[in-house]
Design an enzyme around this catalytic site. Structure first.
Site, PDB file in Angstrom:
ATOM      1  N   LYS A 224      94.226  35.956  41.697  1.00  0.00           N
ATOM      2  CA  LYS A 224      94.983  34.706  41.817  1.00  0.00           C
ATOM      3  C   LYS A 224      95.010  33.906  40.529  1.00  0.00           C
ATOM      4  O   LYS A 224      95.963  33.175  40.266  1.00  0.00           O
ATOM      5  CB  LYS A 224      94.429  33.846  42.956  1.00  0.00           C
TER       6      LYS A 224
ATOM      7  N   LYS B 220     100.175  44.222  48.732  1.00  0.00           N
ATOM      8  CA  LYS B 220     100.003  43.675  50.076  1.00  0.00           C
ATOM      9  C   LYS B 220     101.207  42.807  50.456  1.00  0.00           C
ATOM     10  O   LYS B 220     101.778  42.141  49.587  1.00  0.00           O
ATOM     11  CB  LYS B 220      98.719  42.841  49.984  1.00  0.00           C
TER      12      LYS B 220
ATOM     13  N   LYS C  69     102.634  35.944  51.516  1.00  0.00           N
ATOM     14  CA  LYS C  69     103.493  34.759  51.557  1.00  0.00           C
ATOM     15  C   LYS C  69     103.993  34.414  50.166  1.00  0.00           C
ATOM     16  O   LYS C  69     105.016  33.772  50.009  1.00  0.00           O
ATOM     17  CB  LYS C  69     102.701  33.540  52.040  1.00  0.00           C
TER      18      LYS C  69
HETATM   19  P1  TYM Z   1      95.514  33.824  54.511  1.00  0.00           P
HETATM   20  O1  TYM Z   1      96.110  32.494  54.818  1.00  0.00           O
HETATM   21  O2  TYM Z   1      95.901  34.485  53.227  1.00  0.00           O
HETATM   22  O3  TYM Z   1      95.829  34.860  55.663  1.00  0.00           O
HETATM   23  C1  TYM Z   1      95.548  34.594  57.036  1.00  0.00           C
HETATM   24  C2  TYM Z   1      95.102  35.870  57.735  1.00  0.00           C
HETATM   25  O4  TYM Z   1      96.105  36.901  57.619  1.00  0.00           O
HETATM   26  C3  TYM Z   1      95.525  38.091  57.097  1.00  0.00           C
HETATM   27  N1  TYM Z   1      96.519  38.759  56.248  1.00  0.00           N
HETATM   28  C4  TYM Z   1      96.882  40.046  56.383  1.00  0.00           C
HETATM   29  N2  TYM Z   1      96.498  41.002  57.244  1.00  0.00           N
HETATM   30  C5  TYM Z   1      97.075  42.229  57.127  1.00  0.00           C
HETATM   31  N3  TYM Z   1      98.020  42.514  56.180  1.00  0.00           N
HETATM   32  C6  TYM Z   1      98.425  41.597  55.292  1.00  0.00           C
HETATM   33  N4  TYM Z   1      99.356  41.877  54.382  1.00  0.00           N
HETATM   34  C7  TYM Z   1      97.855  40.280  55.366  1.00  0.00           C
HETATM   35  N5  TYM Z   1      98.034  39.137  54.659  1.00  0.00           N
HETATM   36  C8  TYM Z   1      97.208  38.227  55.209  1.00  0.00           C
HETATM   37  C9  TYM Z   1      94.335  37.608  56.268  1.00  0.00           C
HETATM   38  O5  TYM Z   1      93.377  38.634  56.093  1.00  0.00           O
HETATM   39  C10 TYM Z   1      93.817  36.456  57.107  1.00  0.00           C
HETATM   40  O6  TYM Z   1      92.965  36.932  58.133  1.00  0.00           O
HETATM   41  N6  TYM Z   1      90.900  32.707  52.857  1.00  0.00           N
HETATM   42  C11 TYM Z   1      91.714  32.935  54.057  1.00  0.00           C
HETATM   43  C12 TYM Z   1      91.695  31.767  55.030  1.00  0.00           C
HETATM   44  C13 TYM Z   1      90.339  31.286  55.444  1.00  0.00           C
HETATM   45  C14 TYM Z   1      89.453  31.912  56.355  1.00  0.00           C
HETATM   46  C15 TYM Z   1      88.327  31.030  56.457  1.00  0.00           C
HETATM   47  C16 TYM Z   1      89.497  33.087  57.093  1.00  0.00           C
HETATM   48  C17 TYM Z   1      89.752  30.132  55.032  1.00  0.00           C
HETATM   49  N7  TYM Z   1      88.558  29.962  55.639  1.00  0.00           N
HETATM   50  C18 TYM Z   1      87.246  31.348  57.265  1.00  0.00           C
HETATM   51  C19 TYM Z   1      88.409  33.412  57.906  1.00  0.00           C
HETATM   52  C20 TYM Z   1      87.289  32.531  57.984  1.00  0.00           C
HETATM   53  C21 TYM Z   1      93.157  33.158  53.636  1.00  0.00           C
HETATM   54  O7  TYM Z   1      93.561  32.726  52.576  1.00  0.00           O
HETATM   55  O8  TYM Z   1      93.910  33.746  54.611  1.00  0.00           O
END
Ligand code: TYM
Length: 331
Positions: A111, A194, A197
């Site tokens: 990032k 991947k 968004k």
């Molecule tokens: P974020 O907002 O990027 O994504 C949310 C969830 O979607 C999953 N995900 C995917 N799964 C499969 N294929 C993909 N291409 C894909 N893109 C995203 C992510 O693995 C996630 O589960 N850091 C985290 C948010 C967070 C969090 C937490 C998660 C903050 N605090 C505590 C668990 C526990 C994030 O940026 O997710």
């Protein structure tokens, strides 16, 4: 007792990767355990956000999660900044986590890109805030996609070191739940990236707001190779785009990859893609419909978030008090 926690950033649209990798498991888990799901707005500001857009994004993500099947009566749905414990606990845990641990986080490297010196300090310490999110509720299970695995290992390391440093059994070690045939959904334009968004090309992802026509177009144009589908999973080796589409078919149809290939081995993409698009539309259209009915209802969405935050505080505040006692801080 099982307690589930997970989070999602309120930036951009909910896409098929989020849904199949994580949210669908959240929806299922609502009936199996006490669940907390969090719109992580504090995480979003680790990179620049336009304030009005962020505010709208928090509501939109809340609407999208409800549309996807979260029920605020069966889970605690809230936004992170409404519960101050997250930021306060993160500070204490920053004094537990080691620089070397954070230096190994691959997502920071991705990032921050080439401009590491110009990245915010928050982007670097981001995984510690994520650990605080989980540990503030003594969560035992964390359903996520594959990309969050390293962050969850760090959360376990932080919990273990805290317990050890202060001679307490305060935090359970949270278990990652990474389940299903679509834990890492790839871009439709590049099988080595991947689905995300932040991909500048909208054609690379399926948004949960896309119309049936847009979905059909995106799948039709999805990158593939000229070979027909193999009849066994081994035949997908070295074919990342084909493997991704087969994984999507499996996730959407509730079959295993082996079952999909046993049924469709030998098919060309000209036949396979329309069937995949049809299944995708059948899953996404009802979500889009519910989302559109709710997305502008700020009163309802704000009320859901406020009620969720009150329930979350009632769990997290006593945990923070325990942490203060363990560390020797005044309560
Ligand atoms: P974020 O907002 O990027 O994504 C949310 C969830 O979607 C999953 N995900 C995917 N799964 C499969 N294929 C993909 N291409 C894909 N893109 C995203 C992510 O693995 C996630 O589960 N850091 C985290 C948010 C967070 C969090 C937490 C998660 C903050 N605090 C505590 C668990 C526990 C994030 O940026 O997710």
């Amino acid at each position: 007792m099982r307690r589930v926690f997970s989070g999602i950033q309120p930036t951009g649209n909910l896409h098929l990767g989020n849904y199949l990798g994580a949210i669908r498991n959240w929806v299922r888990m609502q009936d199996e355990a006490e669940c907390l799901f969090c719109v992580v707005d504090l995480h979003a500001i680790t990179v620049a956000q336009e304030p009005k857009g962020l505010r709208a994004g928090i509501r939109e993500m809340t609407a999208a999660l409800i549309a996807a099947g979260l029920d605020p009566d069966r889970c605690v749905l809230f936004n992170q900044s409404a519960v101050r414990v997250h930021a306060e606990l993160a500070w204490v845990l920053m004094c537990t986590a080691r620089m070397g641990w954070l230096n190994r986080m691959t997502q920071f490297k991705e990032k921050s890109g080439k401009d590491r010196e110009g990245a915010s300090v928050g982007l670097f310490t981001y995984p510690v805030l994520q650990a605080a999110d989980i540990l503030a509720y003594k969560a035992t299970h964390v359903p996520v996609g594959e990309d969050q695995k390293q962050h969850l290992e760090l959360a376990r390391d932080i919990a273990a070191k805290f317990n050890n440093d202060f001679g307490v059994e305060l935090f359970p070690l949270p278990e990652p739940v990474i389940e299903g045939p679509a834990t890492r959904v790839m871009s439709l334009r590049d099988g080595s990236a991947k689905m995300s968004k932040s991909d500048p090309s909208d054609a690379a992802r399926i948004n949960l707001t896309d119309s049936a026509d847009t979905i059909a177009q995106k799948i039709k144009r999805a990158k593939t190779d000229p070979e027909p589908l193999p009849s066994e999973a081994a035949g997908l080796a070295g074919r990342p785009e084909a493997a991704n589409l087969v994984g999507l078919m499996a996730a959407l149809s509730g079959q295993s990859v082996a079952q999909v290939l046993a049924e469709r081995g030998g098919q060309g993409f000209g036949t396979f893609k329309p069937a995949l698009a049809e299944l995708m539309v059948a899953t996404i259209a009802p979500i889009t419909e519910r989302f559109n009915a709710l997305r502008h209802d700020a009163t309802t969405l704000d009320a859901v978030l406020a009620a969720g935050a009150a329930k979350a505080r009632a769990i997290a505040e006593p945990v923070l008090a325990e942490v203060h006692r363990a560390v020797g801080l005044a309560e």
